[in-house]
Design a protein around this motif. Structure first.
Motif, PDB file in Angstrom:
ATOM      1  N   GLY A   1       0.812  -1.212   0.000  1.00  0.00           N
ATOM      2  CA  GLY A   1       0.000   0.000   0.000  1.00  0.00           C
ATOM      3  C   GLY A   1       0.848   1.264   0.000  1.00  0.00           C
ATOM      4  N   LYS A   2       1.875   1.292   0.852  1.00  0.00           N
ATOM      5  CA  LYS A   2       2.767   2.459   0.892  1.00  0.00           C
ATOM      6  C   LYS A   2       3.534   2.611  -0.413  1.00  0.00           C
ATOM      7  CE  LYS A   2       3.652   2.587   5.858  1.00  0.00           C
ATOM      8  NZ  LYS A   2       4.698   2.459   6.887  1.00  0.00           N
ATOM      9  N   TYR A   3       3.983   1.488  -0.965  1.00  0.00           N
ATOM     10  CA  TYR A   3       4.736   1.508  -2.212  1.00  0.00           C
ATOM     11  C   TYR A   3       3.863   2.016  -3.367  1.00  0.00           C
ATOM     12  CZ  TYR A   3       8.331  -0.072  -5.471  1.00  0.00           C
ATOM     13  OH  TYR A   3       9.313  -0.122  -6.419  1.00  0.00           O
ATOM     14  N   THR A   4       2.619   1.561  -3.409  1.00  0.00           N
ATOM     15  CA  THR A   4       1.689   1.997  -4.446  1.00  0.00           C
ATOM     16  C   THR A   4       1.376   3.478  -4.300  1.00  0.00           C
ATOM     17  OG1 THR A   4       0.722  -0.204  -4.463  1.00  0.00           O
ATOM     18  CG2 THR A   4      -0.544   1.520  -5.521  1.00  0.00           C
ATOM     19  N   PHE A   5       1.194   3.950  -3.068  1.00  0.00           N
ATOM     20  CA  PHE A   5       0.938   5.371  -2.840  1.00  0.00           C
ATOM     21  C   PHE A   5       2.116   6.223  -3.322  1.00  0.00           C
ATOM     22  CE2 PHE A   5       1.192   9.163  -0.118  1.00  0.00           C
ATOM     23  CZ  PHE A   5       0.006   9.762  -0.478  1.00  0.00           C
ATOM     24  N   THR A   6       3.328   5.745  -3.063  1.00  0.00           N
ATOM     25  CA  THR A   6       4.517   6.465  -3.534  1.00  0.00           C
ATOM     26  C   THR A   6       4.543   6.535  -5.059  1.00  0.00           C
ATOM     27  OG1 THR A   6       5.719   5.702  -1.591  1.00  0.00           O
ATOM     28  CG2 THR A   6       7.030   6.519  -3.419  1.00  0.00           C
ATOM     29  N   LEU A   7       4.153   5.445  -5.715  1.00  0.00           N
ATOM     30  CA  LEU A   7       4.111   5.456  -7.183  1.00  0.00           C
ATOM     31  C   LEU A   7       3.060   6.434  -7.703  1.00  0.00           C
ATOM     32  CD1 LEU A   7       4.521   1.685  -8.066  1.00  0.00           C
ATOM     33  CD2 LEU A   7       6.213   3.493  -8.260  1.00  0.00           C
ATOM     34  N   TYR A   8       1.908   6.528  -7.022  1.00  0.00           N
ATOM     35  CA  TYR A   8       0.888   7.500  -7.420  1.00  0.00           C
ATOM     36  C   TYR A   8       1.400   8.926  -7.286  1.00  0.00           C
ATOM     37  CZ  TYR A   8      -2.897   4.058  -7.700  1.00  0.00           C
ATOM     38  OH  TYR A   8      -3.692   3.012  -8.059  1.00  0.00           O
ATOM     39  N   VAL A   9       2.095   9.213  -6.188  1.00  0.00           N
ATOM     40  CA  VAL A   9       2.631  10.559  -5.973  1.00  0.00           C
ATOM     41  C   VAL A   9       3.670  10.898  -7.034  1.00  0.00           C
ATOM     42  CG1 VAL A   9       3.990  11.972  -4.388  1.00  0.00           C
ATOM     43  CG2 VAL A   9       2.104  10.607  -3.511  1.00  0.00           C
ATOM     44  N   LEU A  10       4.563   9.960  -7.320  1.00  0.00           N
ATOM     45  CA  LEU A  10       5.574  10.196  -8.355  1.00  0.00           C
ATOM     46  C   LEU A  10       4.939  10.399  -9.728  1.00  0.00           C
ATOM     47  CD1 LEU A  10       8.457   7.741  -7.442  1.00  0.00           C
ATOM     48  CD2 LEU A  10       8.514  10.224  -7.426  1.00  0.00           C
ATOM     49  N   PHE A  11       3.906   9.631 -10.041  1.00  0.00           N
ATOM     50  CA  PHE A  11       3.220   9.804 -11.314  1.00  0.00           C
ATOM     51  C   PHE A  11       2.595  11.196 -11.404  1.00  0.00           C
ATOM     52  CE2 PHE A  11      -0.588   9.630 -13.949  1.00  0.00           C
ATOM     53  CZ  PHE A  11      -0.051   9.183 -15.136  1.00  0.00           C
ATOM     54  N   PHE A  12       1.983  11.651 -10.320  1.00  0.00           N
ATOM     55  CA  PHE A  12       1.361  12.979 -10.301  1.00  0.00           C
ATOM     56  C   PHE A  12       2.411  14.075 -10.487  1.00  0.00           C
ATOM     57  CE2 PHE A  12      -0.467  16.606  -7.904  1.00  0.00           C
ATOM     58  CZ  PHE A  12      -1.543  16.853  -8.734  1.00  0.00           C
TER      59      PHE A  12
ATOM     60  N   ILE B   1      12.931  15.990 -16.845  1.00  0.00           N
ATOM     61  CA  ILE B   1      12.598  15.562 -15.483  1.00  0.00           C
ATOM     62  C   ILE B   1      11.351  14.684 -15.503  1.00  0.00           C
ATOM     63  CG2 ILE B   1      11.780  16.389 -13.242  1.00  0.00           C
ATOM     64  CD1 ILE B   1      13.626  18.817 -13.625  1.00  0.00           C
ATOM     65  N   SER B   2      10.352  15.076 -16.284  1.00  0.00           N
ATOM     66  CA  SER B   2       9.129  14.290 -16.392  1.00  0.00           C
ATOM     67  C   SER B   2       9.421  12.902 -16.951  1.00  0.00           C
ATOM     68  CB  SER B   2       8.117  15.013 -17.279  1.00  0.00           C
ATOM     69  OG  SER B   2       6.978  14.234 -17.475  1.00  0.00           O
ATOM     70  N   LEU B   3      10.255  12.823 -17.965  1.00  0.00           N
ATOM     71  CA  LEU B   3      10.619  11.534 -18.566  1.00  0.00           C
ATOM     72  C   LEU B   3      11.323  10.635 -17.559  1.00  0.00           C
ATOM     73  CD1 LEU B   3      10.901   9.729 -21.108  1.00  0.00           C
ATOM     74  CD2 LEU B   3      13.092  10.864 -21.492  1.00  0.00           C
ATOM     75  N   ILE B   4      12.261  11.192 -16.796  1.00  0.00           N
ATOM     76  CA  ILE B   4      12.996  10.400 -15.810  1.00  0.00           C
ATOM     77  C   ILE B   4      12.063   9.895 -14.715  1.00  0.00           C
ATOM     78  CG2 ILE B   4      14.761  10.561 -14.003  1.00  0.00           C
ATOM     79  CD1 ILE B   4      16.295  12.435 -15.932  1.00  0.00           C
ATOM     80  N   ILE B   5      11.153  10.750 -14.254  1.00  0.00           N
ATOM     81  CA  ILE B   5      10.214  10.330 -13.212  1.00  0.00           C
ATOM     82  C   ILE B   5       9.285   9.241 -13.734  1.00  0.00           C
ATOM     83  CG2 ILE B   5       8.258  11.100 -11.812  1.00  0.00           C
ATOM     84  CD1 ILE B   5       9.712  13.732 -11.399  1.00  0.00           C
ATOM     85  N   MET B   6       8.808   9.375 -14.970  1.00  0.00           N
ATOM     86  CA  MET B   6       7.916   8.356 -15.523  1.00  0.00           C
ATOM     87  C   MET B   6       8.643   7.023 -15.729  1.00  0.00           C
ATOM     88  SD  MET B   6       4.984   9.485 -15.558  1.00  0.00           S
ATOM     89  CE  MET B   6       4.125  11.020 -15.434  1.00  0.00           C
TER      90      MET B   6
END
Length: 89
Positions: free
Chosen positions: A10-21, A61-66
């Motif tokens: 759950g925490k890992y998925t939340f982190t992925l959502y934040v990074l995607f945003f 930066i967007s490309l690296i984060i994605m």
């Protein structure tokens, strides 16, 4: 040797959502900077060179984060191995 980090899915998925945003925001900023520079003038050599630099930097930066989000999804699904161990809540 790196140690194994333990986290819940759950925490890992939340982190992925934040990074995607955050990556999506940087992508929109890149698009806005480029569109603003092109609306003012159609030539590259002018006073809008800063807008083009801002668009390129925020796009990179967007490309690296994605790419990091994609890697995180592969780790979450078990396709890639990493030093993350998922524990039960």
């Amino acid at each position: 040797m790196s140690e194994v980090k333990q986290t819940t899915k759950g925490k890992y998925t939340f982190t992925l959502y934040v990074l995607f945003f955050i990556g999506f925001i940087f992508g929109m900023l890149s698009s806005k900077s480029y569109t603003e520079a092109k609306a003012i003038s159609d030539t590259l050599i002018d006073y809008n060179f800063g807008h083009y630099i801002a668009a390129a930097c925020s796009g990179l930066i967007s490309l690296i984060i994605m790419l990091a989000v994609g890697r995180g999804i592969l780790i979450l699904n078990g396709v890639m191995k990493s030093n993350v161990k998922f524990i039960d809540e």
